[in-house]
Scaffold this motif. Structure first.
Motif, PDB file in Angstrom:
ATOM      1  N   PRO A 364       0.808  -1.230   0.000  1.00  0.00           N
ATOM      2  CA  PRO A 364       0.000   0.000   0.000  1.00  0.00           C
ATOM      3  C   PRO A 364       0.841   1.280   0.000  1.00  0.00           C
ATOM      4  O   PRO A 364       0.467   2.265  -0.641  1.00  0.00           O
ATOM      5  CB  PRO A 364      -0.827  -0.121   1.282  1.00  0.00           C
ATOM      6  N   THR A 367       2.610   1.753  -3.448  1.00  0.00           N
ATOM      7  CA  THR A 367       1.685   2.119  -4.515  1.00  0.00           C
ATOM      8  C   THR A 367       1.675   3.633  -4.676  1.00  0.00           C
ATOM      9  O   THR A 367       1.549   4.374  -3.702  1.00  0.00           O
ATOM     10  CB  THR A 367       0.266   1.632  -4.190  1.00  0.00           C
ATOM     11  N   PRO A 369       0.273   7.354  -5.742  1.00  0.00           N
ATOM     12  CA  PRO A 369      -1.046   7.985  -5.828  1.00  0.00           C
ATOM     13  C   PRO A 369      -1.584   8.022  -7.255  1.00  0.00           C
ATOM     14  O   PRO A 369      -2.805   7.953  -7.471  1.00  0.00           O
ATOM     15  CB  PRO A 369      -0.790   9.404  -5.298  1.00  0.00           C
ATOM     16  N   MET A 372      -4.026   5.196  -8.620  1.00  0.00           N
ATOM     17  CA  MET A 372      -5.428   5.034  -8.211  1.00  0.00           C
ATOM     18  C   MET A 372      -6.146   6.366  -8.405  1.00  0.00           C
ATOM     19  O   MET A 372      -5.509   7.420  -8.438  1.00  0.00           O
ATOM     20  CB  MET A 372      -5.524   4.564  -6.750  1.00  0.00           C
ATOM     21  N   ALA A 376     -10.128   7.959  -4.377  1.00  0.00           N
ATOM     22  CA  ALA A 376      -9.803   6.826  -3.497  1.00  0.00           C
ATOM     23  C   ALA A 376      -8.690   7.165  -2.506  1.00  0.00           C
ATOM     24  O   ALA A 376      -8.393   6.369  -1.610  1.00  0.00           O
ATOM     25  CB  ALA A 376      -9.386   5.614  -4.333  1.00  0.00           C
ATOM     26  N   TRP A 377      -8.071   8.331  -2.662  1.00  0.00           N
ATOM     27  CA  TRP A 377      -6.930   8.683  -1.799  1.00  0.00           C
ATOM     28  C   TRP A 377      -7.330   8.737  -0.325  1.00  0.00           C
ATOM     29  O   TRP A 377      -6.613   8.212   0.532  1.00  0.00           O
ATOM     30  CB  TRP A 377      -6.368  10.041  -2.212  1.00  0.00           C
ATOM     31  N   HIS A 379      -9.703   7.288   1.432  1.00  0.00           N
ATOM     32  CA  HIS A 379      -9.908   5.966   2.034  1.00  0.00           C
ATOM     33  C   HIS A 379      -8.575   5.241   2.216  1.00  0.00           C
ATOM     34  O   HIS A 379      -8.337   4.611   3.258  1.00  0.00           O
ATOM     35  CB  HIS A 379     -10.852   5.140   1.153  1.00  0.00           C
ATOM     36  N   HIS A 380      -7.708   5.337   1.208  1.00  0.00           N
ATOM     37  CA  HIS A 380      -6.405   4.676   1.277  1.00  0.00           C
ATOM     38  C   HIS A 380      -5.575   5.243   2.428  1.00  0.00           C
ATOM     39  O   HIS A 380      -4.941   4.482   3.187  1.00  0.00           O
ATOM     40  CB  HIS A 380      -5.667   4.879  -0.059  1.00  0.00           C
ATOM     41  N   TRP A 383      -6.823   4.120   5.832  1.00  0.00           N
ATOM     42  CA  TRP A 383      -6.400   2.735   6.111  1.00  0.00           C
ATOM     43  C   TRP A 383      -4.926   2.699   6.521  1.00  0.00           C
ATOM     44  O   TRP A 383      -4.546   2.013   7.486  1.00  0.00           O
ATOM     45  CB  TRP A 383      -6.614   1.857   4.870  1.00  0.00           C
ATOM     46  N   LEU A 384      -4.074   3.440   5.798  1.00  0.00           N
ATOM     47  CA  LEU A 384      -2.655   3.484   6.145  1.00  0.00           C
ATOM     48  C   LEU A 384      -2.457   4.036   7.551  1.00  0.00           C
ATOM     49  O   LEU A 384      -1.668   3.500   8.347  1.00  0.00           O
ATOM     50  CB  LEU A 384      -1.892   4.349   5.143  1.00  0.00           C
ATOM     51  N   TRP A 423       2.685   9.726   0.015  1.00  0.00           N
ATOM     52  CA  TRP A 423       1.384   9.637   0.690  1.00  0.00           C
ATOM     53  C   TRP A 423       1.264  10.670   1.809  1.00  0.00           C
ATOM     54  O   TRP A 423       0.162  11.146   2.106  1.00  0.00           O
ATOM     55  CB  TRP A 423       1.168   8.226   1.227  1.00  0.00           C
TER      56      TRP A 423
END
Length: 617
Positions: A364, A367, A369, A372, A376-377, A379-380, A383-384, A423
Motif C-alpha cells: 500500500p 503504490t 497515488p 489510483m 480513493a486517496w 480511504h487509502h 487505512w494506512l 502519501w
C-alpha cells in the motif's frame, strides 16, 4: 580456444614434449644472438625464423597448460623464463599480433593463482613487471630503433602495443571455463586473476577501459575466476577520483565486485545532498539519476539492500535532517521508476527489496497515488493511518527486550513512510484543500511522520498541537476578505516558538500545512503571500519554510500529487518562492542572529524532550 588452451590439447604429461625440450636450447641461442646485435644480417636471420618460432611457441604454450604447476614447468625447462624474457624484449618478435599473443599467453600460463613456493612467487613478480613494462616502457634501445625506422613517435608506438595487448586479452577472457573436471590441468579461468593484476597499473589508461569492462562483466562461472583485490581497489580509487571512465554496466559490475566502491558511491551522493541544502528538486532528481545507483538497485537486489542499509543508518543519525529525508524520498522515487522500466521476467518481488519493512503496509505504501483515482486517496490514507497507528501502539506497549524489538519495528515502519513520503504529501494536500470534519487520521499520519518515536509519550500532545495549527490555518485561509486575522497569525507563530512546559511541534509540519493551504486554497494570492511573509518573519524560520516549499514542489513535479488546476498551483508556488527568496536576500544580520538563536532554542528544547532514548530506534 581459451587464453591458456591451444587449439589441440595433448594428453596430460609430466615430461616435456620431445620437440619442446630439444628445441629450447636452439631458440635460446637465437634469442641471445638477436639481442646482441641489430645488424642487417641479424634482422634477416630473425625474419627467416619467425614462422618457425610461432610454431614452437604454440607447442610451448600447449606444454605449459598441461603441467600441474609453474614450479614443475621450470624444473623441466630451466631456461624457459630467460627465453620468454628475451623474446618479449625483441621488438621484431613482438611486432606480430600472433607471436605477441602467444608470448603473453605463455606468461599468463606460468602465473600462479596461489603460489606455493618461492619459485612461483618470484615468477609472479617477474611476470607482472614484464607485462607492465611491455605496456609503458620507453627506454628499450631496440624498440627505439624500430620506432625510428617505422617513423612512429614513442607515445604512438606504445599506445599501439597497449591497444593490441588489450584486444588479445579481451578476446580470451570471455571464453568459457576449460578445466572440464581435470584437476591436473590448468583452468583457463586462472588467467582472469593474472590479467586483472596485470591491469593494476593501467586502470587510468583509456585504452584499457574495454578490457577492464570485460573483466568486470565476465560471468562468475568458476570459483577460480576471481578478480584481484589490488585490481578492484585500484579501480575504486581511480573511479572515485574521476580519472577512470567506465560504461554504465561496468560501473554496476564494479559495485557488485567491490562493497567499498559501492559504499563510496552512496556516501558521495549523501555528501552532495548535505553540502547543497538549497538545491532545487529538479537538480536533486537529476543528480540522483546520474549517479546510476537507482538503476543498479533495480537490476540487483543485493545492491539495493546495501544502499538502503546506509540510508537507514544515516537517517538514524541525522536527527530528522530534511535534506537527508528529501534525498531518500527522491532516491526511492527514481528507484521505483527504474523498476517499472524493467522487463517482467527480470523483475524481483518488491518484498525482496524491503525484507525488514512491515509487510502489511509495504505494498500500500509503495503504490503511487497516480496508480489510483484521486477519489480513493482519502480511504487509502485512512487505512494506512489506522494500520500504522495500530502497529505503533502494539509495539510501544512492550518493555525490556521486546520493547527494543518493538521500537525497531516502529522505526522500520517510519523509514518506509519516509521513503514513500508521496502519501504524506497527499495527506497534507487534502488537509489544505478540504474543510475535513474527520481529519484525525490524516493529522496522525502527518504527526507520526515528523515525530516517529513518541519519546516521553508526547505524541498525543503533539497531535493536539497539530490540530491547533490546522484550526488556525483553516481560519486564516477561510477569511472572507483581507486582511487575514492577526490573532490567528500570532497563535500560529506561537506554535513555532520554543516552549519550556511542553515539546515543540516540528516546524516542518506546520510549514507543510501552511504552504499547502497557501498553494491549494482559493484565497487570493496576495493574502496567501501576506500570511506566509508574516509567519516566517515573526518566527525567523526562513530556511525551514523554503525547504518545505521545495519538498512540496518535488512531490508535485514527481507526479505523486495532482491538482485539477495545475497551472494556477504552479503560479502560486513561484510567487511564494519569490517571497521567500526576497526575504532571504534582505535578511539583516540582526535578524539572522535572532533566527539562529530561535532555531537553536527549538532544537535544544526538542532535544531535552526527545532524547529520553538514543536515536530514532
Amino acid at each position: 580456444m581459451s587464453l591458456l588452451q591451444p587449439a589441440i590439447q595433448p594428453q596430460h604429461t609430466s615430461e616435456p614434449l620431445p620437440s619442446v625440450q630439444e628445441e629450447i636450447q636452439f631458440w635460446m641461442d637465437k634469442a641471445v644472438a638477436w639481442g646482441q646485435a641489430d645488424s642487417p644480417d641479424t634482422q634477416r636471420d630473425t625474419s627467416l625464423h619467425l614462422r618457425r618460432l610461432s610454431s614452437y611457441l604454440q607447442e610451448l604454450l600447449s606444454h605449459i597448460n598441461n603441467v600441474r604447476s609453474t614450479t614443475e614447468t621450470m624444473k623441466r625447462l630451466p631456461f624457459l623464463g630467460q627465453l620468454l624474457g628475451r623474446l618479449c624484449w625483441n621488438p621484431h618478435v613482438t611486432a606480430d599480433d600472433t607471436r605477441r599473443g602467444l608470448l603473453f599467453q605463455c606468461l599468463w600460463g606460468l602465473y600462479s593463482v596461489n603460489p606455493s613456493d618461492a619459485v612461483e612467487r618470484k615468477a609472479n613478480q617477474w611476470i607482472r613487471k614484464v607485462l607492465c613494462q611491455l605496456s609503458t616502457e620507453e627506454d628499450d634501445a631496440a624498440a627505439q630503433k624500430l620506432m625510428k625506422r617505422m617513423g612512429l613517435p614513442p607515445k604512438e608506438y606504445h599506445l599501439k602495443v597497449l591497444t593490441k595487448m588489450v584486444a588479445v586479452l579481451q578476446e580470451n577472457i570471455g571464453k568459457s571455463c576449460s578445466s572440464l573436471g581435470n584437476l591436473n590441468q590448468r583452468c583457463s579461468c586462472d588467467s582472469i586473476l593474472a590479467t586483472s593484476e596485470a591491469c593494476v597499473p593501467l586502470v587510468s589508461c583509456p585504452e584499457a577501459a574495454p578490457l577492464i569492462g570485460a573483466l568486470l562483466q565476465r560471468p562468475a562461472t568458476c570459483v577460480r575466476a576471481a578478480l584481484s583485490e589490488d585490481f578492484l581497489e585500484a579501480l575504486s580509487s581511480a573511479f572515485s577520483s574521476k580519472v577512470l571512465s567506465l560504461e554504465d554496466q561496468a560501473v554496476v559490475s564494479l559495485w557488485l565486485h567491490s562493497l567499498s566502491s559501492l559504499e563510496e558511491a552512496v556516501l558521495s551522493l549523501l555528501e552532495s545532498a548535505l553540502s547543497s541544502p538549497g538545491s532545487t528538486p529538479q537538480r536533486m532528481v537529476q543528480h540522483v539519476s546520474q549517479s546510476l545507483l537507482p538503476k543498479a538497485c533495480a537490476q540487483h537486489c543485493s545492491i539495493f539492500l546495501v544502499v538502503n542499509d546506509i540510508f537507514r543508518s544515516t537517517l538514524k543519525q541525522s536527527e530528522g535532517n530534511n535534506c537527508v529525508q528529501s534525498l531518500i524520498q527522491t532516491f526511492t522515487s527514481c528507484f521505483l521508476r527504474e523498476v517499472a522500466l524493467l522487463q517482467p521476467q527480470k523483475c524481483v518481488s518488491l518484498k525482496a527489496f524491503f525484507p525488514q519493512s512491515p509487510q502489511s503496509v509495504l505494498v500500500p505504501l509503495l503504490t503511487l497515488p497516480s496508480e489510483m483515482p484521486p477519489e480513493a486517496w482519502r480511504h487509502h490514507l485512512n487505512w494506512l493511518s489506522s494500520s500504522l497507528q495500530r502497529l505503533t501502539e502494539e509495539e510501544e506497549e512492550g518493555d525490556g527486550r521486546s520493547s527494543t524489538r518493538g521500537h525497531q519495528k516502529v522505526f522500520e515502519a517510519w523509514f518506509l513512510l519516509v521513503q514513500c513520503a508521496h502519501w504524506v504529501q497527499v495527506s497534507v494536500q487534502l488537509l489544505g484543500t478540504n474543510g475535513l470534519e474527520d481529519r484525525g487520521p490524516l493529522l496522525w499520519l502527518l504527526t507520526f511522520y515528523h515525530h516517529p518515536t513518541n519519546r516521553g509519550h508526547h505524541r498525543d500532545l503533539q497531535l493536539v498541537q497539530a490540530g491547533e495549527a490546522w484550526d488556525h490555518l483553516h481560519a486564516l485561509f477561510s477569511a472572507p476578505a483581507p486582511p487575514p486575522p492577526a490573532d490567528r497569525q500570532q497563535l500560529l507563530v506561537a506554535l513555532l516558538s520554543p516552549r519550556r512546559q511542553q515539546p515543540p511541534l516540528c516546524p516542518a509540519l506546520i510549514f507543510s500545512l501552511l504552504l499547502n493551504f497557501a498553494v491549494f486554497s482559493q484565497q487570493p494570492l496576495s493574502c496567501s503571500t501576506q500570511v506566509l511573509h508574516t509567519v516566517v518573519r515573526r518566527s525567523g524560520l526562513v530556511e525551514e519554510a523554503a525547504c518545505a516549499l521545495r519538498s512540496l514542489e518535488l512531490r508535485l513535479n514527481a507526479g505523486s500529487c495532482s491538482s485539477s488546476d495545475a497551472t494556477r498551483v504552479q503560479l502560486r508556488i513561484e510567487a511564494l518562492q519569490n517571497t521567500l527568496t526576497h526575504m532571504q536576500a534582505t535578511w539583516s544580520p540582526a535578524e539572522s542572529q535572532a533566527h539562529t538563536h530561535t532555531l537553536k532554542s527549538v532544537r535544544a528544547h526538542s532535544y531535552t524532550h526527545t532524547h529520553t532514548h538514543t536515536h530514532a530506534h
